[in-house]
Write a protein that holds these residues in place. Sequence first.
Motif, PDB file in Angstrom:
ATOM      1  N   ARG A 290       0.868  -1.418  -0.033  1.00 53.63           N
ATOM      2  CA  ARG A 290      -0.024   0.066  -0.016  1.00 53.63           C
ATOM      3  C   ARG A 290       0.850   1.368  -0.050  1.00 53.63           C
ATOM      4  N   GLY A 291       0.479   2.081  -0.798  1.00 55.40           N
ATOM      5  CA  GLY A 291       1.382   3.373  -0.802  1.00 55.40           C
ATOM      6  C   GLY A 291       0.370   4.620  -1.011  1.00 55.40           C
TER       7      GLY A 291
ATOM      8  N   CYS B  71      -3.491  10.515  -3.069  1.00 53.32           N
ATOM      9  CA  CYS B  71      -4.075   9.192  -3.551  1.00 53.32           C
ATOM     10  C   CYS B  71      -3.339   8.056  -2.674  1.00 53.32           C
ATOM     11  N   GLU B  72      -4.526   7.027  -2.483  1.00 46.58           N
ATOM     12  CA  GLU B  72      -3.876   5.810  -1.785  1.00 46.58           C
ATOM     13  C   GLU B  72      -4.182   4.612  -2.405  1.00 46.58           C
ATOM     14  N   ILE B  73      -3.181   3.715  -2.758  1.00 48.67           N
ATOM     15  CA  ILE B  73      -3.767   2.721  -3.601  1.00 48.67           C
ATOM     16  C   ILE B  73      -2.828   1.342  -3.081  1.00 48.67           C
TER      17      ILE B  73
ATOM     18  N   ALA C  62       4.306   2.730  -2.770  1.00 48.33           N
ATOM     19  CA  ALA C  62       3.956   1.065  -2.208  1.00 48.33           C
ATOM     20  C   ALA C  62       5.090   0.293  -2.688  1.00 48.33           C
ATOM     21  N   LEU C  63       5.654   0.869  -3.946  1.00 45.56           N
ATOM     22  CA  LEU C  63       6.875  -0.468  -4.255  1.00 45.56           C
ATOM     23  C   LEU C  63       8.115   0.038  -3.720  1.00 45.56           C
TER      24      LEU C  63
ATOM     25  N   GLY D   1      12.589  -1.879  -3.866  1.00 47.48           N
ATOM     26  CA  GLY D   1      13.599  -1.076  -4.373  1.00 47.48           C
ATOM     27  C   GLY D   1      13.274  -0.271  -5.864  1.00 47.48           C
ATOM     28  N   VAL D   2      11.925  -0.406  -6.103  1.00 44.84           N
ATOM     29  CA  VAL D   2      11.481   0.303  -7.185  1.00 44.84           C
ATOM     30  C   VAL D   2      11.459   1.676  -7.156  1.00 44.84           C
ATOM     31  N   THR D   3      12.434   2.576  -8.205  1.00 50.76           N
ATOM     32  CA  THR D   3      12.300   4.037  -7.801  1.00 50.76           C
ATOM     33  C   THR D   3      11.752   4.743  -8.868  1.00 50.76           C
ATOM     34  N   ASP D   4      11.272   4.161 -10.057  1.00 53.83           N
ATOM     35  CA  ASP D   4      10.727   4.907 -11.025  1.00 53.83           C
ATOM     36  C   ASP D   4       9.838   3.976 -11.812  1.00 53.83           C
TER      37      ASP D   4
END
Length: 793
Positions: free
Chosen positions: A457-458, A646-648, A764-765, A769-772
């Motif tokens: 969740r982000g 936004c909450e996803i 969320a990611l 380690g996802v930055t873009d």
Amino acid sequence: MNAPETHLIGASVERKEDYRFLTGNGQYTDDIVLPQQTYAVFLRSPYAHAKINTIDTTAAKQSPGVVAIFTGADMAADNVGGLPCGWLIHSTDGKPMNEPPHPVIAHTKVRHVGDQVALVIADSIKAAKDAAELIEVDYDVLPAVVDTAHAADAGQPAVHDEVPDNVCYNWGHGDKAATDAAFAKAAHVTTLDIVNNRLIPNAIEPRAVNASYSAQDDSYTLYVANQNPHVERLLMAAFVLSLPESKLRVIAPDVGGGFGSKIFLYAEDVALTWASKKIRRPVKWTAERSEAFVSDAHGRDHVTKAELALDADGRFLAMRIHTTANMGAYLSTFASSVPTILYATLLAGQYATPAIYAEVKAVFTNTVPVDAYRGAGRPEATYVVERLVETAARELKLDPAEIRRRNFIREFPYATPVGLTYDTGDYETILARSLELADVKGFAARRQESEKNGKLRGLGYSCYIEACGLAPSNIAGALGARAGLFEVGQIRVHPTGSVTVFTGSHSHGQGHETTFAQVVAERLGIALESVEIVHGDTGRIPFGMGTYGSRSIAVGGSAIMKALDKIETKAKKIAAHLLEAAAEDIEFKDGVFRVAGTDRTKAFAEISLAAYVPHNYPLDVLEPGLEESAFYDPTNFTYPSGAYICEIEVDPDTGVCRIQQFTAVDDFGNVINPMIVEGQVHGGLAQGIGQAMLERCVYDNESGQLLSGSYMDYAMPHASDLPDFTVETAKGTPCTHNPLGVKGCGEAGAIGSPPAVINAILDALAPLGVTDLQMPATPHRVWSAIHAAKQAH
């Protein structure tokens, strides 16, 4: 006649126009059938780039029901001009932009899939389609270029022979030296490569045209689904067909959505108007949806390198932007202004960034022309700014709300380093309210609950600002505009006190017939039902500039208010005569004229009747009648702003993202009709979320074929893709320079929502380690980003 309502401004009045729409009684261009009506079909190029050797129409002309077939050669023989561009941009070296010809029907060469090659006119659509299939075109197929980022690379095929490097212009804005100096001393620099994905507008009503010619007075009438009829008339008459404007009447009846794509002068409009005289019969064309995909102007399509310089405390020092913007195969009506004047000037956002420099390279490609689409430059700018800010917060381990607070503009008026002066705003209060409504304090618990269920969740933020009501005309003219940016309002008071309002603004779903009526009814103290709004007909209204850029109430409404001032001034003089008092002693409130300090009064309807039945009337000083016009040219833009959260939730196994809640708090200044405003925000959010998660126009790099040419391949958002929005219009900060204190609301949702969505997904990611991530964040893209990050670690 119903009793007058005295508190209409700010009331959620139900839309007057909805009854006819809901009962099927709207009249759209395709509903109009004229005597001796004929129907048109365009033969379009199947190739992105090709030389036309020959066009053989022999068999097609013999097909049953065919009235006429025209090609580009026929139009050239009549000296029909090319389609003009309405904004001149100069490159940094001072040279004017390259403006290659934009023929109405391709004559010697086609430059994108869907380019018009021939116009077939028949007694029925079926007959026209059958004949079009019999036309034989001999093409020499040429290499195509569609990739925005590489269109100007050495060795790429030239879309236009006269522009061998495919560069329309190289444009710069801001203080480059100051920006570079700030970067040199920065404690931290955030850098992002951003692609703002190309979008295809999809209004409910496709574009449609019905043109007729009258031999009696050598005049034309054009019914067209268009957002600014007077501009359509001006461009077509003066610059393409060389007609006196008085000989062309443009009528835009009910228009089912526009979003910018119906602002422009299109080839189909010109071709049918010209052809109606050739055949002496009316000609109608209505786009099919697949045809619209290759003929309506597209939106966005930027490739950007963005950099933000910060000090050790996370305060912004400078921003440096380099954008390559795709113009498509030709320059559409306002295309050149979108990635320049409407984009770079908004790169300050809500922040007190001392130095900003933007470079924009506009390129031609073998694709459909790109022009203004809901927000037009401001969504692209907001996406750059808000992605940079959120990324910087993550890199510096700062709370994304806190980094924004540290950099908000707090004193107004505020002159930005990119040429705008914000008159008013309260960004911190708006953000605080958004945080409250989104229950950010409870987010950690909700995130833990998602993790228990194997989900991520982000939370993503976006604090946008928009410039609405492009103005003033003299400044815009100095920046390259080839048209004025004023608006007109005309008030006609009838003898019984009812009112007709003629406005140069145009409605294509915004609710003008209600909103404008609220303004007039409250001002005059009459019933809402006593106010009629007329728009969209150059034969009935004075010259106006139409609707786009969230300008209607701020510019069009202000023109109406100026005309009402004149009405009130004259009405007070009439009342003074009837009440045997001095005009300066007359007060007007709630529809009643009163001699100050007395009980001597006259109702508004009594004054209007006296104006048209002047038996007791000051004819020596006043003319009969009660009708006034006014033009309003704003002194500045208006600057709506907002804070979106936004909450996803993301399923890491599939890449599927679900928006759990979306909070939008906007400052629109004074609000005329809160219900209509909320609807506008909802629609904008749907379009912005569609861009962020679903929509992407894709061309094949080799052939230039459109791969997303229908709803089978181009994913429009459904209701099930969207959450229940939490929307609030804050009390706000009224605009300081228009009489209503309004700012504009129609594009806000589409501007503020894309970065909020992407920022939420990246939040969320982040643990993975996802930055873009580029838009649209489809499940496949998200899943691929997750797996690439896992492999990298």
